[in-house]
Design a protein around this motif. Sequence first.
Motif, mmCIF file in Angstrom:
data_model
loop_
_atom_site.group_PDB
_atom_site.id
_atom_site.type_symbol
_atom_site.label_atom_id
_atom_site.label_comp_id
_atom_site.label_asym_id
_atom_site.label_seq_id
_atom_site.Cartn_x
_atom_site.Cartn_y
_atom_site.Cartn_z
ATOM 1 N N LEU A 126 4.379 10.345 -6.580
ATOM 2 C CA LEU A 126 5.632 10.908 -7.427
ATOM 3 C C LEU A 126 5.571 10.649 -8.941
ATOM 4 O O LEU A 126 5.996 11.645 -9.521
ATOM 5 C CB LEU A 126 7.025 9.763 -7.125
ATOM 6 C CG LEU A 126 7.477 9.951 -5.602
ATOM 7 C CD1 LEU A 126 8.576 9.017 -5.282
ATOM 8 C CD2 LEU A 126 8.300 11.301 -5.297
ATOM 9 N N LEU A 127 4.670 9.718 -9.429
ATOM 10 C CA LEU A 127 4.643 9.658 -10.854
ATOM 11 C C LEU A 127 3.689 11.082 -11.222
ATOM 12 O O LEU A 127 3.834 11.714 -12.145
ATOM 13 C CB LEU A 127 3.871 8.503 -11.317
ATOM 14 C CG LEU A 127 3.500 8.296 -12.663
ATOM 15 C CD1 LEU A 127 4.868 8.564 -13.704
ATOM 16 C CD2 LEU A 127 2.668 6.938 -13.067
ATOM 17 N N GLU A 128 2.709 11.179 -10.596
ATOM 18 C CA GLU A 128 1.690 12.325 -10.944
ATOM 19 C C GLU A 128 2.522 13.631 -10.702
ATOM 20 O O GLU A 128 2.176 14.468 -11.538
ATOM 21 C CB GLU A 128 0.530 12.175 -9.808
ATOM 22 C CG GLU A 128 -0.386 13.133 -10.181
ATOM 23 C CD GLU A 128 -1.030 13.018 -11.664
ATOM 24 O OE1 GLU A 128 -1.513 14.000 -12.210
ATOM 25 O OE2 GLU A 128 -1.132 12.013 -12.208
ATOM 26 N N TRP A 180 0.985 -1.283 0.186
ATOM 27 C CA TRP A 180 0.317 -0.137 0.110
ATOM 28 C C TRP A 180 0.823 1.545 -0.071
ATOM 29 O O TRP A 180 0.641 2.092 -0.946
ATOM 30 C CB TRP A 180 -0.827 0.039 1.340
ATOM 31 C CG TRP A 180 -1.770 1.400 1.432
ATOM 32 C CD1 TRP A 180 -1.787 2.100 2.456
ATOM 33 C CD2 TRP A 180 -2.802 1.670 0.392
ATOM 34 N NE1 TRP A 180 -2.627 3.247 2.183
ATOM 35 C CE2 TRP A 180 -3.138 3.047 1.049
ATOM 36 C CE3 TRP A 180 -3.099 1.449 -0.863
ATOM 37 C CZ2 TRP A 180 -4.223 3.728 0.297
ATOM 38 C CZ3 TRP A 180 -4.077 2.288 -1.554
ATOM 39 C CH2 TRP A 180 -4.381 3.450 -0.885
ATOM 40 N N ARG A 181 1.902 1.215 1.117
ATOM 41 C CA ARG A 181 2.751 2.553 1.088
ATOM 42 C C ARG A 181 3.656 2.788 -0.323
ATOM 43 O O ARG A 181 3.679 3.609 -0.890
ATOM 44 C CB ARG A 181 3.493 2.573 2.267
ATOM 45 C CG ARG A 181 2.485 2.689 3.307
ATOM 46 C CD ARG A 181 3.255 2.680 4.741
ATOM 47 N NE ARG A 181 2.479 2.996 5.878
ATOM 48 C CZ ARG A 181 2.574 2.757 7.088
ATOM 49 N NH1 ARG A 181 3.760 2.774 7.366
ATOM 50 N NH2 ARG A 181 1.683 2.939 7.970
ATOM 51 N N SER A 182 3.960 1.461 -0.779
ATOM 52 C CA SER A 182 4.640 1.663 -2.155
ATOM 53 C C SER A 182 3.693 2.129 -3.425
ATOM 54 O O SER A 182 4.194 2.967 -4.085
ATOM 55 C CB SER A 182 5.277 0.267 -2.563
ATOM 56 O OG SER A 182 6.180 -0.171 -1.404
ATOM 57 N N TYR A 183 2.559 1.681 -3.397
ATOM 58 C CA TYR A 183 1.721 2.177 -4.124
ATOM 59 C C TYR A 183 1.508 3.860 -4.035
ATOM 60 O O TYR A 183 1.514 4.424 -5.068
ATOM 61 C CB TYR A 183 0.319 1.448 -4.228
ATOM 62 C CG TYR A 183 -0.883 2.193 -4.862
ATOM 63 C CD1 TYR A 183 -0.796 2.047 -6.379
ATOM 64 C CD2 TYR A 183 -1.593 3.191 -4.124
ATOM 65 C CE1 TYR A 183 -1.876 2.571 -7.125
ATOM 66 C CE2 TYR A 183 -2.760 3.689 -4.904
ATOM 67 C CZ TYR A 183 -2.826 3.602 -6.569
ATOM 68 O OH TYR A 183 -3.687 3.902 -7.108
ATOM 69 N N LEU A 184 1.068 4.305 -2.778
ATOM 70 C CA LEU A 184 0.916 5.605 -2.606
ATOM 71 C C LEU A 184 2.231 6.491 -3.139
ATOM 72 O O LEU A 184 2.149 7.454 -3.674
ATOM 73 C CB LEU A 184 0.705 5.991 -1.092
ATOM 74 C CG LEU A 184 -0.721 5.471 -0.804
ATOM 75 C CD1 LEU A 184 -0.895 5.634 0.696
ATOM 76 C CD2 LEU A 184 -1.876 6.084 -1.617
ATOM 77 N N HIS A 185 3.314 5.964 -2.490
ATOM 78 C CA HIS A 185 4.554 6.681 -2.960
ATOM 79 C C HIS A 185 4.884 6.768 -4.443
ATOM 80 O O HIS A 185 5.090 7.716 -4.993
ATOM 81 C CB HIS A 185 5.708 5.819 -2.055
ATOM 82 C CG HIS A 185 7.110 6.568 -2.299
ATOM 83 N ND1 HIS A 185 7.359 7.230 -1.198
ATOM 84 C CD2 HIS A 185 8.044 6.507 -2.889
ATOM 85 C CE1 HIS A 185 8.595 7.798 -1.390
ATOM 86 N NE2 HIS A 185 9.067 7.379 -2.821
ATOM 87 N N ALA A 186 4.652 5.693 -5.106
ATOM 88 C CA ALA A 186 4.843 5.642 -6.588
ATOM 89 C C ALA A 186 4.021 6.463 -7.242
ATOM 90 O O ALA A 186 4.379 7.213 -8.108
ATOM 91 C CB ALA A 186 5.051 4.455 -7.023
ATOM 92 N N THR A 187 2.399 6.576 -7.073
ATOM 93 C CA THR A 187 1.775 7.106 -7.533
ATOM 94 C C THR A 187 1.801 8.569 -7.363
ATOM 95 O O THR A 187 1.518 9.541 -8.101
ATOM 96 C CB THR A 187 0.097 6.657 -7.462
ATOM 97 O OG1 THR A 187 -0.060 6.697 -5.956
ATOM 98 C CG2 THR A 187 -0.151 5.063 -8.031
#
Length: 169
Positions: A31-33, A22-29
């Motif tokens: 940063l990507l946005e 979950w935290r990896s998903y939040l971090h990546a999305t």
Amino acid sequence: MNTASASAEEPQWLTAEEQLVWRSYLHATTLLEDHLDRQLQRDASMPHIYYGLLVGLAEAPRRRLRMTELAMKSKITRSRLSHAIARLEKNGWVRREDCPSDKRGQFAVLTDAGLEVLRRTAPGHVTAVRQALFDRLTPEQQKSLGEIMQIVAEGLQPNEAGADLPWLR
């Protein structure tokens, strides 16, 4: 089930492994946005959401969509869309037209200037997307990511009447 017993139940907390995902998903999305927003601000002085609206209009027949359809396609509230379209109109990239069959309805129409902005901006944007996402994944990972995101999207977009979806607000 009564309310008292439902509120007394313990939530099913995420496991340590689920927390990491979950935290990896939040971090990546996040940063990507941010990465895509910065690229589009630098290259075209617009946020990523505005670019998506222009793309949606460019792909539509006659470069026009009803405002309600554009809100649904973009997964944003009608209020947020109205504000964004006002900004895009100010730039000369979009214009509104009344709907002849529905006095309350309006179309958003991509102008020639808006299409030109897309033509100039798209190469840098696709490069930013490719470098940030696709170049980092194997073809198998890309396929898995697409399948996973489709499952998540389908679960969050119910078909029943009265669903609480952004474009209905």
